[in-house]
Write a protein that holds these residues in place. Sequence first.
Motif, PDB file in Angstrom:
ATOM      1  N   LEU A 249     -20.449   8.358   0.488  1.00  0.00           N
ATOM      2  CA  LEU A 249     -20.367   7.447   1.631  1.00  0.00           C
ATOM      3  C   LEU A 249     -19.502   6.243   1.299  1.00  0.00           C
ATOM      4  N   LEU A 250     -19.723   5.672   0.108  1.00  0.00           N
ATOM      5  CA  LEU A 250     -18.947   4.483  -0.280  1.00  0.00           C
ATOM      6  C   LEU A 250     -17.459   4.817  -0.367  1.00  0.00           C
ATOM      7  N   MET A 251     -17.146   6.008  -0.880  1.00  0.00           N
ATOM      8  CA  MET A 251     -15.736   6.405  -0.975  1.00  0.00           C
ATOM      9  C   MET A 251     -15.146   6.688   0.407  1.00  0.00           C
ATOM     10  N   THR A 252     -15.968   7.223   1.283  1.00  0.00           N
ATOM     11  CA  THR A 252     -15.501   7.469   2.655  1.00  0.00           C
ATOM     12  C   THR A 252     -15.172   6.147   3.344  1.00  0.00           C
ATOM     13  N   LEU A 253     -16.068   5.181   3.188  1.00  0.00           N
ATOM     14  CA  LEU A 253     -15.831   3.861   3.775  1.00  0.00           C
ATOM     15  C   LEU A 253     -14.604   3.206   3.149  1.00  0.00           C
ATOM     16  N   ALA A 254     -14.469   3.346   1.826  1.00  0.00           N
ATOM     17  CA  ALA A 254     -13.305   2.786   1.125  1.00  0.00           C
ATOM     18  C   ALA A 254     -12.021   3.422   1.647  1.00  0.00           C
ATOM     19  N   ASP A 255     -12.014   4.730   1.766  1.00  0.00           N
ATOM     20  CA  ASP A 255     -10.828   5.453   2.233  1.00  0.00           C
ATOM     21  C   ASP A 255     -10.410   4.946   3.618  1.00  0.00           C
ATOM     22  N   MET A 256     -11.370   4.830   4.507  1.00  0.00           N
ATOM     23  CA  MET A 256     -11.074   4.379   5.870  1.00  0.00           C
ATOM     24  C   MET A 256     -10.594   2.929   5.881  1.00  0.00           C
ATOM     25  N   ALA A 257     -11.322   2.063   5.203  1.00  0.00           N
ATOM     26  CA  ALA A 257     -11.031   0.630   5.284  1.00  0.00           C
ATOM     27  C   ALA A 257      -9.745   0.280   4.539  1.00  0.00           C
ATOM     28  N   TRP A 258      -9.558   0.868   3.382  1.00  0.00           N
ATOM     29  CA  TRP A 258      -8.355   0.554   2.607  1.00  0.00           C
ATOM     30  C   TRP A 258      -7.126   1.160   3.280  1.00  0.00           C
ATOM     31  N   GLY A 259      -7.265   2.384   3.782  1.00  0.00           N
ATOM     32  CA  GLY A 259      -6.149   3.005   4.491  1.00  0.00           C
ATOM     33  C   GLY A 259      -5.789   2.254   5.760  1.00  0.00           C
ATOM     34  N   ASN A 260      -6.779   1.635   6.369  1.00  0.00           N
ATOM     35  CA  ASN A 260      -6.521   0.883   7.593  1.00  0.00           C
ATOM     36  C   ASN A 260      -5.633  -0.340   7.355  1.00  0.00           C
ATOM     37  N   VAL A 261      -5.489  -0.738   6.096  1.00  0.00           N
ATOM     38  CA  VAL A 261      -4.547  -1.819   5.799  1.00  0.00           C
ATOM     39  C   VAL A 261      -3.133  -1.392   6.217  1.00  0.00           C
ATOM     40  N   VAL A 262      -2.815  -0.099   6.004  1.00  0.00           N
ATOM     41  CA  VAL A 262      -1.506   0.420   6.420  1.00  0.00           C
ATOM     42  C   VAL A 262      -1.387   0.354   7.941  1.00  0.00           C
ATOM     43  N   SER A 263      -2.464   0.716   8.624  1.00  0.00           N
ATOM     44  CA  SER A 263      -2.469   0.630  10.089  1.00  0.00           C
ATOM     45  C   SER A 263      -2.219  -0.797  10.551  1.00  0.00           C
ATOM     46  N   MET A 264      -2.917  -1.728   9.937  1.00  0.00           N
ATOM     47  CA  MET A 264      -2.831  -3.126  10.365  1.00  0.00           C
ATOM     48  C   MET A 264      -1.455  -3.717  10.079  1.00  0.00           C
ATOM     49  N   GLU A 265      -0.921  -3.384   8.907  1.00  0.00           N
ATOM     50  CA  GLU A 265       0.342  -3.987   8.488  1.00  0.00           C
ATOM     51  C   GLU A 265       1.547  -3.338   9.152  1.00  0.00           C
ATOM     52  N   ARG A 266       1.483  -1.999   9.370  1.00  0.00           N
ATOM     53  CA  ARG A 266       2.683  -1.284   9.783  1.00  0.00           C
ATOM     54  C   ARG A 266       2.537  -0.404  11.028  1.00  0.00           C
ATOM     55  N   SER A 267       1.338  -0.275  11.555  1.00  0.00           N
ATOM     56  CA  SER A 267       1.118   0.572  12.743  1.00  0.00           C
ATOM     57  C   SER A 267       1.724   1.958  12.560  1.00  0.00           C
ATOM     58  N   MET A 268       1.323   2.618  11.472  1.00  0.00           N
ATOM     59  CA  MET A 268       1.809   3.973  11.187  1.00  0.00           C
ATOM     60  C   MET A 268       0.625   4.901  10.943  1.00  0.00           C
ATOM     61  N   PHE A 269       0.834   6.182  11.234  1.00  0.00           N
ATOM     62  CA  PHE A 269      -0.113   7.199  10.786  1.00  0.00           C
ATOM     63  C   PHE A 269       0.046   7.357   9.273  1.00  0.00           C
ATOM     64  N   TRP A 270      -1.066   7.639   8.600  1.00  0.00           N
ATOM     65  CA  TRP A 270      -1.005   7.735   7.144  1.00  0.00           C
ATOM     66  C   TRP A 270      -1.977   8.806   6.636  1.00  0.00           C
ATOM     67  N   VAL A 271      -1.717   9.271   5.425  1.00  0.00           N
ATOM     68  CA  VAL A 271      -2.666  10.138   4.721  1.00  0.00           C
ATOM     69  C   VAL A 271      -2.933   9.530   3.356  1.00  0.00           C
ATOM     70  N   THR A 272      -4.066   9.899   2.773  1.00  0.00           N
ATOM     71  CA  THR A 272      -4.436   9.393   1.455  1.00  0.00           C
ATOM     72  C   THR A 272      -3.808  10.269   0.376  1.00  0.00           C
ATOM     73  N   VAL A 273      -3.155   9.638  -0.568  1.00  0.00           N
ATOM     74  CA  VAL A 273      -2.536  10.359  -1.682  1.00  0.00           C
ATOM     75  C   VAL A 273      -3.443  10.319  -2.908  1.00  0.00           C
ATOM     76  N   ARG A 274      -3.981   9.160  -3.194  1.00  0.00           N
ATOM     77  CA  ARG A 274      -4.871   9.003  -4.358  1.00  0.00           C
ATOM     78  C   ARG A 274      -5.843   7.881  -4.077  1.00  0.00           C
ATOM     79  N   LEU A 275      -7.068   8.087  -4.483  1.00  0.00           N
ATOM     80  CA  LEU A 275      -8.065   7.033  -4.385  1.00  0.00           C
ATOM     81  C   LEU A 275      -8.816   6.943  -5.709  1.00  0.00           C
ATOM     82  N   THR A 276      -8.883   5.743  -6.231  1.00  0.00           N
ATOM     83  CA  THR A 276      -9.652   5.500  -7.451  1.00  0.00           C
ATOM     84  C   THR A 276     -10.733   4.484  -7.126  1.00  0.00           C
TER      85      THR A 276
END
Lengths: 157, 157
Positions: free
Chosen positions: A63-90
């Motif tokens: 769950l924590l990783m799912t939330l991290a993936d969504m929230a951290w990836g949303n930085v790309v949405s906020m900054e650039r308004s682009m569709f994105w996929v996750t390449v690596r998550l640590t």
Amino acid sequence: MSDDVMGEARREPPPGFVNVDWTRGFGRQVGPLFRKDEGGRRTMGLFVEEHHTNGMRNAHGGLLMTLADMAWGNVVSMERSMFWVTVRLTCDFLSGAQAGEWIEAGGTLVADEDDLFVVQGRVWCAERQLVSGTGVFKAIKPREPRPGEKAFAAAGA
Amino acid sequence: MSDDVMGEARREPPPGFVNVDWTRGFGRQVGPLFRKDEGGRRTMGLFVEEHHTNGMRNAHGGLLMTLADMAWGNVVSMERSMFWVTVRLTCDFLSGAQAGEWIEAGGTLVADEDDLFVVQGRVWCAERQLVSGTGVFKAIKPREPRPGEKAFAAAGA
């Protein structure tokens, strides 16, 4: 304790958070999820509920990783308004959260080259850090800016 | 497409896989999950269903990481019959899986020192690699060996 997920208590999130209202898919399955947009930054949050927990009744790492993936990836949405996929998550797991606690996640864009975005992010519970880590996201294509995103605010100014 | 999760088609997993039967928590929420124990190695698997998908109708990254966390951490269970927590998980996303596909996950113990276990793991779909990565797990305490684990087999021999 009830196995009936819909029967769990529903609480109001902190001020400024609105329900993300995913109606399908994994977003709905792991919800309810909330978000708050402020000054071009998005924070996502949720109450840890019974259906989020592991055998020790703490928020499951998945769950924590799912939330991290969504929230951290949303930085790309906020900054650039682009569709994105996750390449690596640590994710480094620093502390746990119990059922009933409110947790939040967000990140900061630290690098952006050739459509690869690097975000440093956190998941936290009040003053307690639960997860810190790094996400690498690949932007797929531009899309129309949405409310809360920097480009949306700029277009409306 | 139905939002009624219990109404989704139920398929039989590949031979040797049994339902993990989590009755509560996040394990139940992200299920149904299956596992197969063979020669002291555990493989976990699931059918990607509607409630596992992202906006592109592929398996959500959060689901893949949840499966990775469970399957790779279970290497500690199989090898040492101990309770464990996740310290760090790194996942590289290589390819996607669509709704309806059967995916599996498993790992190999590559280091073990001071109760810290390092597991190299994969998530795959037939011949296609979906995720590769590394999990670091901390063993909390020993427990009674369970069926399928090496210590259980040894005790029964």
